[in-house]
Design a protein around this motif. Structure first.
Motif, short mmCIF file in Angstrom:
data_model
loop_
_atom_site.label_atom_id
_atom_site.label_comp_id
_atom_site.label_asym_id
_atom_site.label_seq_id
_atom_site.Cartn_x
_atom_site.Cartn_y
_atom_site.Cartn_z
N THR A 83 0.85 -1.19 0.00
CA THR A 83 0.00 0.00 0.00
C THR A 83 0.89 1.24 0.00
OG1 THR A 83 -1.77 -1.12 1.23
CG2 THR A 83 -1.79 1.29 1.25
N GLY A 84 0.52 2.22 -0.83
CA GLY A 84 1.26 3.47 -0.87
C GLY A 84 2.41 3.45 -1.87
N HIS A 85 3.40 4.31 -1.62
CA HIS A 85 4.56 4.42 -2.52
C HIS A 85 5.82 4.62 -1.68
CE1 HIS A 85 2.03 8.09 -2.46
NE2 HIS A 85 3.16 8.72 -2.17
N ARG A 86 6.88 5.09 -2.29
CA ARG A 86 8.22 5.06 -1.70
C ARG A 86 8.65 3.61 -1.48
NH1 ARG A 86 10.64 5.94 3.23
NH2 ARG A 86 8.64 6.32 4.23
N LEU A 87 8.36 2.80 -2.50
CA LEU A 87 8.71 1.38 -2.49
C LEU A 87 8.89 0.92 -3.94
CD1 LEU A 87 5.79 -0.22 -3.31
CD2 LEU A 87 5.23 0.59 -1.02
N GLY A 88 9.58 -0.22 -4.10
CA GLY A 88 9.96 -0.68 -5.44
C GLY A 88 9.00 -1.70 -6.01
N HIS A 89 7.83 -1.27 -6.43
CA HIS A 89 6.85 -2.17 -7.06
C HIS A 89 6.52 -1.60 -8.44
CE1 HIS A 89 3.02 -4.20 -7.86
NE2 HIS A 89 3.42 -5.11 -6.99
N PRO A 90 6.21 -2.47 -9.42
CA PRO A 90 5.91 -1.97 -10.78
C PRO A 90 4.80 -0.92 -10.82
CG PRO A 90 6.25 -4.33 -10.85
CD PRO A 90 6.29 -3.95 -9.39
N CYS A 91 3.82 -1.01 -9.94
CA CYS A 91 2.74 -0.02 -9.97
C CYS A 91 3.22 1.34 -9.49
CB CYS A 91 1.54 -0.50 -9.16
SG CYS A 91 1.79 -0.54 -7.37
N VAL A 92 4.37 1.39 -8.85
CA VAL A 92 4.95 2.65 -8.39
C VAL A 92 5.92 3.20 -9.42
CG1 VAL A 92 6.38 3.74 -6.61
CG2 VAL A 92 4.62 2.09 -5.95
N TRP A 93 6.77 2.36 -9.99
CA TRP A 93 7.80 2.90 -10.90
C TRP A 93 7.33 3.03 -12.34
CZ3 TRP A 93 9.93 -2.19 -9.20
CH2 TRP A 93 9.90 -3.17 -10.21
N THR A 94 6.17 2.47 -12.70
CA THR A 94 5.65 2.57 -14.07
C THR A 94 4.64 3.71 -14.13
OG1 THR A 94 5.85 0.17 -14.24
CG2 THR A 94 4.66 1.29 -15.99
N VAL A 95 4.90 4.69 -15.01
CA VAL A 95 4.08 5.90 -15.02
C VAL A 95 3.68 6.29 -16.44
CG1 VAL A 95 5.08 6.83 -12.89
CG2 VAL A 95 6.14 7.39 -15.09
N PRO A 96 2.58 7.04 -16.57
CA PRO A 96 2.18 7.56 -17.89
C PRO A 96 2.90 8.86 -18.20
CG PRO A 96 0.53 8.14 -16.26
CD PRO A 96 1.57 7.32 -15.53
N TYR A 97 3.14 9.09 -19.48
CA TYR A 97 3.87 10.29 -19.93
C TYR A 97 3.36 10.71 -21.30
CZ TYR A 97 7.68 13.18 -21.76
OH TYR A 97 8.40 14.20 -22.31
N ALA A 98 3.35 12.01 -21.54
CA ALA A 98 3.07 12.54 -22.88
C ALA A 98 3.66 13.94 -22.99
CB ALA A 98 1.57 12.59 -23.16
N HIS A 99 4.11 14.30 -24.19
CA HIS A 99 4.39 15.70 -24.47
C HIS A 99 3.79 16.05 -25.83
CE1 HIS A 99 8.42 14.10 -26.11
NE2 HIS A 99 7.84 14.64 -27.16
N PHE A 100 3.40 17.30 -25.97
CA PHE A 100 2.68 17.75 -27.16
C PHE A 100 2.64 19.27 -27.17
CE2 PHE A 100 -0.11 16.34 -23.72
CZ PHE A 100 -0.76 17.52 -23.36
N PHE A 101 2.19 19.83 -28.27
CA PHE A 101 2.06 21.27 -28.39
C PHE A 101 0.61 21.70 -28.15
CE2 PHE A 101 5.86 20.47 -30.93
CZ PHE A 101 6.72 21.46 -30.44
N LEU A 102 0.45 22.84 -27.53
CA LEU A 102 -0.84 23.49 -27.37
C LEU A 102 -0.81 24.76 -28.20
CD1 LEU A 102 -1.16 23.19 -23.49
CD2 LEU A 102 -2.44 21.86 -25.17
N ASP A 103 -1.76 24.92 -29.09
CA ASP A 103 -1.79 26.07 -29.97
C ASP A 103 -2.70 27.16 -29.40
OD1 ASP A 103 -0.06 25.26 -32.16
OD2 ASP A 103 -1.55 23.70 -32.52
N PRO A 104 -2.44 28.42 -29.76
CA PRO A 104 -3.26 29.51 -29.22
C PRO A 104 -4.75 29.34 -29.45
CG PRO A 104 -1.29 30.40 -30.22
CD PRO A 104 -1.29 28.92 -30.52
N ALA A 105 -5.14 28.65 -30.51
CA ALA A 105 -6.57 28.42 -30.76
C ALA A 105 -7.20 27.65 -29.60
CB ALA A 105 -6.76 27.66 -32.06
N GLU A 106 -6.38 26.89 -28.86
CA GLU A 106 -6.86 26.12 -27.71
C GLU A 106 -7.51 27.05 -26.69
OE1 GLU A 106 -7.49 22.54 -26.03
OE2 GLU A 106 -6.32 22.82 -27.85
N ALA A 107 -7.05 28.28 -26.61
CA ALA A 107 -7.56 29.22 -25.60
C ALA A 107 -8.97 29.69 -25.94
CB ALA A 107 -6.64 30.42 -25.50
N HIS A 108 -9.43 29.44 -27.18
CA HIS A 108 -10.73 29.96 -27.58
C HIS A 108 -11.75 28.86 -27.80
CE1 HIS A 108 -8.69 33.77 -27.99
NE2 HIS A 108 -7.79 33.21 -28.79
N ARG A 109 -11.43 27.63 -27.36
CA ARG A 109 -12.37 26.52 -27.55
C ARG A 109 -13.32 26.45 -26.37
NH1 ARG A 109 -8.50 21.63 -29.94
NH2 ARG A 109 -8.02 22.67 -31.89
#
Length: 271
Positions: free
Chosen positions: A245-271
């Motif tokens: 239970t929790g984290h600060r431990l070495g289990h796959p559910c702790v060390w495996t994480v989601p990641y993404a990078h992408f661009f946000l365009d100015p038009a995003e501010a007007h949607r």
């Protein structure tokens, strides 16, 4: 990154404690419409966290060590301090001559702003001041913290205020540590109770809560110019997995994480 730094605003969002498996399941089930439309091909990338809890992982992230792709490397990094012998520094890496990415971007003229979430960003006492102390400007209120059912909405309110008062020509590095996924999160599940506690289901409900509001953050980040965004978890957490239970431990559910990078365009501010 050398073409991006200086020309774009930069947004770094850590979804504190978000598990990779939960993030993937919700995206596949169509339960993250606002995040999924920005994820490359609508999918999270599987990566390995640089630390097993918030403080350690963010120290690494701010040193340029974002979560590492979950496959044999070396993997070129987006950002890196000047360091002899680094195998993950590539021609496209933005290299800075300071100890951390935050001051490296400040040296390029960025206004660096932290909107904290979990306790390591609360500025209360020496330990809670280390990470926000890297930034030129740091914000934290109890309403941004783990016990607030509306924490992310309050954080976005502050982000909108920060962006609105910046001069148009000022480049921005905005960091937001989202606390909503972290325990306690039982209040995000309809019908959840303190007595029933936190579970994988309440964790998923917290992510759905974040998704409902993250469009506002993206709109604010892209309201001035094109923005390069990184959205990831700093570590996962266990809900009884193999007895943990929790984290600060070495289990796959702790060390495996989601990641993404992408661009946000100015038009995003007007949607």
């Amino acid at each position: 990154m050398n073409a991006i730094v200086g020309a774009h605003d930069i947004l770094l969002v850590t979804l504190d404690t978000l598990r990779h498996d939960v993030a993937v399941e919700l995206a596949e089930q169509g339960r993250l419409p606002n995040l999924a439309r920005h994820l490359p091909d609508g999918r999270w990338e599987e990566r390995h966290a640089p630390g097993s809890f918030t403080y350690a992982s963010h120290q690494a992230i701010f040193a340029g060590f974002l979560p590492t792709p979950a496959g044999p490397g070396p993997h070129p990094r987006l950002f890196a301090a000047s360091f002899a012998g680094s195998e993950s520094t590539a021609p496209g890496t933005f290299v800075y001559d300071t100890p951390d990415l935050v001051s490296g971007l400040a040296g390029q003229g960025y206004r660096t702003v932290c909107i904290g979430g979990v306790g390591f960003f609360n500025g209360q006492g020496p330990l809670g001041s280390v990470l926000p102390g890297l930034f030129q400007e740091a914000h934290w209120e109890p309403e941004f913290g783990v016990t607030s059912p509306h924490s992310f909405e309050h954080q976005i309110d502050r982000a909108e205020q920060v962006v609105a008062r910046l001069p148009a020509e000022q480049r921005l590095f905005l960091f937001v540590n989202v606390s909503a996924l972290h325990q306690p999160n039982w209040f995000h599940l309809p019908g959840g109770t303190r007595e029933a506690g936190d579970t994988r289901r309440t964790h998923a409900a917290a992510l759905e809560y974040v998704d409902r509001h993250i469009g506002r953050l993206f709109a604010a980040a892209a309201s001035r110019r094109r923005c390069f965004a990184i959205v990831c978890s700093d570590h996962g957490t266990a809900y009884g997995d193999d007895g943990y239970t929790g984290h600060r431990l070495g289990h796959p559910c702790v060390w495996t994480v989601p990641y993404a990078h992408f661009f946000l365009d100015p038009a995003e501010a007007h949607r």
